[in-house]
Design an enzyme around this catalytic site. Structure first.
Site, PDB file in Angstrom:
ATOM      1  N   GLY A   7     -20.868 -21.846  47.222  1.00 19.16           N
ATOM      2  CA  GLY A   7     -20.560 -22.361  45.598  1.00 19.16           C
ATOM      3  C   GLY A   7     -19.318 -22.228  45.008  1.00 19.16           C
ATOM      4  N   ALA A   8     -18.493 -23.051  44.796  1.00 23.26           N
ATOM      5  CA  ALA A   8     -17.258 -22.975  44.359  1.00 23.26           C
ATOM      6  C   ALA A   8     -17.147 -23.447  42.820  1.00 23.26           C
ATOM      7  CB  ALA A   8     -16.217 -23.856  45.181  1.00 23.26           C
ATOM      8  N   LYS A 205     -30.414 -10.158  30.182  1.00 26.35           N
ATOM      9  CA  LYS A 205     -29.585 -11.371  30.378  1.00 26.35           C
ATOM     10  C   LYS A 205     -30.362 -12.884  29.660  1.00 26.35           C
ATOM     11  CE  LYS A 205     -26.314 -14.537  31.626  1.00 26.35           C
ATOM     12  NZ  LYS A 205     -25.815 -14.536  33.023  1.00 26.35           N
ATOM     13  N   ASN A 209     -29.894 -16.143  27.270  1.00 29.16           N
ATOM     14  CA  ASN A 209     -29.779 -17.445  27.647  1.00 29.16           C
ATOM     15  C   ASN A 209     -30.793 -18.572  27.136  1.00 29.16           C
ATOM     16  OD1 ASN A 209     -27.320 -17.054  29.268  1.00 29.16           O
ATOM     17  ND2 ASN A 209     -28.564 -16.885  31.250  1.00 29.16           N
ATOM     18  N   ASN A 213     -28.743 -21.145  24.856  1.00 20.54           N
ATOM     19  CA  ASN A 213     -28.314 -22.318  25.876  1.00 20.54           C
ATOM     20  C   ASN A 213     -28.820 -23.527  25.175  1.00 20.54           C
ATOM     21  OD1 ASN A 213     -26.722 -19.997  27.226  1.00 20.54           O
ATOM     22  ND2 ASN A 213     -27.400 -20.838  29.221  1.00 20.54           N
ATOM     23  N   SER A 274     -23.316 -22.366  29.149  1.00 19.39           N
ATOM     24  CA  SER A 274     -23.105 -23.162  30.668  1.00 19.39           C
ATOM     25  C   SER A 274     -24.085 -24.329  30.399  1.00 19.39           C
ATOM     26  CB  SER A 274     -23.529 -22.196  31.677  1.00 19.39           C
ATOM     27  OG  SER A 274     -24.987 -21.649  31.497  1.00 19.39           O
ATOM     28  N   GLU A 286     -30.337 -26.294  33.725  1.00 22.23           N
ATOM     29  CA  GLU A 286     -31.262 -25.411  34.193  1.00 22.23           C
ATOM     30  C   GLU A 286     -32.419 -25.028  33.282  1.00 22.23           C
ATOM     31  OE1 GLU A 286     -28.852 -22.051  36.597  1.00 22.23           O
ATOM     32  OE2 GLU A 286     -28.053 -22.572  34.764  1.00 22.23           O
TER      33      GLU A 286
END
Length: 327
Positions: A7-8, A205, A209, A213, A274, A286
């Site tokens: 994954g980049a 975490k 989120n 998010n 994100s 997500e």
């Protein structure tokens, strides 16, 4: 130590840049188009101090050419994990540690857990059990990260804040692979920690989120604004309290309060989550891993989570409307 990063995106690029500066043999595994672009242009990274560095990571789009690795980091969205299995398989030897760097509740979470989990896959994140069948959870090193990093244009990423990563064996064993990974991240200048209870770290975490998010998608606001506005702060706090009740029913013990966790999030400042970045770019959100999984766990535990359900319904509708407009 041979290390592959699948994954980049922002996190994968950050790891390639920083781990690649250690003595480890680090290879970034990317899709053909991304690999070609990075070969041509390298990766440009803006640090939290606004220093700009250009990195030329070792990169491939052919994992078969690498052979088994000592550690493989999965740096893709949770819903994209299924698409990595063919890429991942050639990288796995008998002792390879697999480290998923994903948001939300991971597919391996029920592994070696008592009822109501009891090694039963979560339909929200692994609908047909493909991940459960394809990847041995005993080779997984659980991980969570608190770094804020974002894409900043083609082949460019911005590391906004924080250096913290937490690693732990998913069954709570004394796993030498965890120690090796913590050492590697320390050599890369991160702030890694080892924990005997990686699920507790994942919930800390996830707390931020699952609240901010989705609210960022509904409002278009940054993390700092959401945490400091009285209305959205209280909405997020209510969501976090519902999630806390689910986690505690599953045996998680929190050493951080809800208000302390909100203060941590506020400290990131005017950073787009994100999920907001994905929404604005027209990418899939997500939602299953971050909200759907918690609601599924709540159902197994018999815990009522009306605020989480309401926010999920609103964000899901907003995402569907965005897709319909794009179509």
């Amino acid at each position: 130590m041979k290390v592959a990063i699948i994954g980049a995106g922002a996190v994968g690029g950050l790891l390639a840049a920083r781990l690649g500066a250690t003595d480890a043999e680090v290879t970034l595994v990317a899709r053909p188009n991304a690999a070609s672009a990075i070969r041509r242009n390298g990766l440009t990274m803006v640090t939290p101090l606004n220093r700009v560095a250009r990195i030329t990571p070792r990169i491939t789009d052919d994992s078969l050419s690498l052979g088994p690795q000592d550690a493989v980091f999965l740096c893709v969205k949770a819903h994209a994990l299924r698409g990595t299995i063919d890429t991942l398989t050639p990288l796995l030897g008998p002792e390879t540690a697999l480290v998923p760097m994903i948001n939300g509740i991971p597919w391996w979470y029920p592994h070696r857990q008592p009822d109501p989990l009891a090694d039963r896959p979560l339909a929200s994140v692994d609908p047909d059990g493909l991940l459960w069948r394809s990847i041995d959870p005993d080779r997984v090193v659980g991980a969570t990260t608190f770094v804020a990093v974002e894409g900043d244009g083609p082949c460019r990423l911005r590391h906004v804040s924080d250096q913290r990563f937490v690693f732990g064996d998913v069954a709570g064993r004394d796993n030498p692979a965890v120690d090796r990974i913590v050492t590697l991240f320390g050599q890369a200048g991160f702030q890694p920690a080892k924990t005997a209870d990686i699920r507790q770290a994942i919930w800390v975490k996830l707390w931020g989120n699952l609240a901010f998010n989705p609210l960022s998608v509904l409002t278009g606001s940054t993390l700092g604004r959401l945490c400091n506005d009285p209305g959205t702060r209280e909405t997020g706090r209510a969501m976090m309290l519902e999630a806390k009740a689910v986690a505690e029913t599953l045996g998680v013990v929190f050493t951080t309060s809800v208000d302390e966790r909100i203060a941590m999030a506020a400290g990131v400042g005017d950073f787009k989550t994100s999920m907001l970045q994905d929404y604005e770019a027209g990418r899939r959100l997500e939602l299953e891993a971050i909200l759907g999984s918690v609601i599924e766990l709540a159902e197994r535990c018999g815990v009522d989570v009306p605020m989480l359900r309401a926010v999920l319904a609103m964000v899901d509708l907003r995402a569907r409307e965005r897709r319909e407009v794009a179509a």
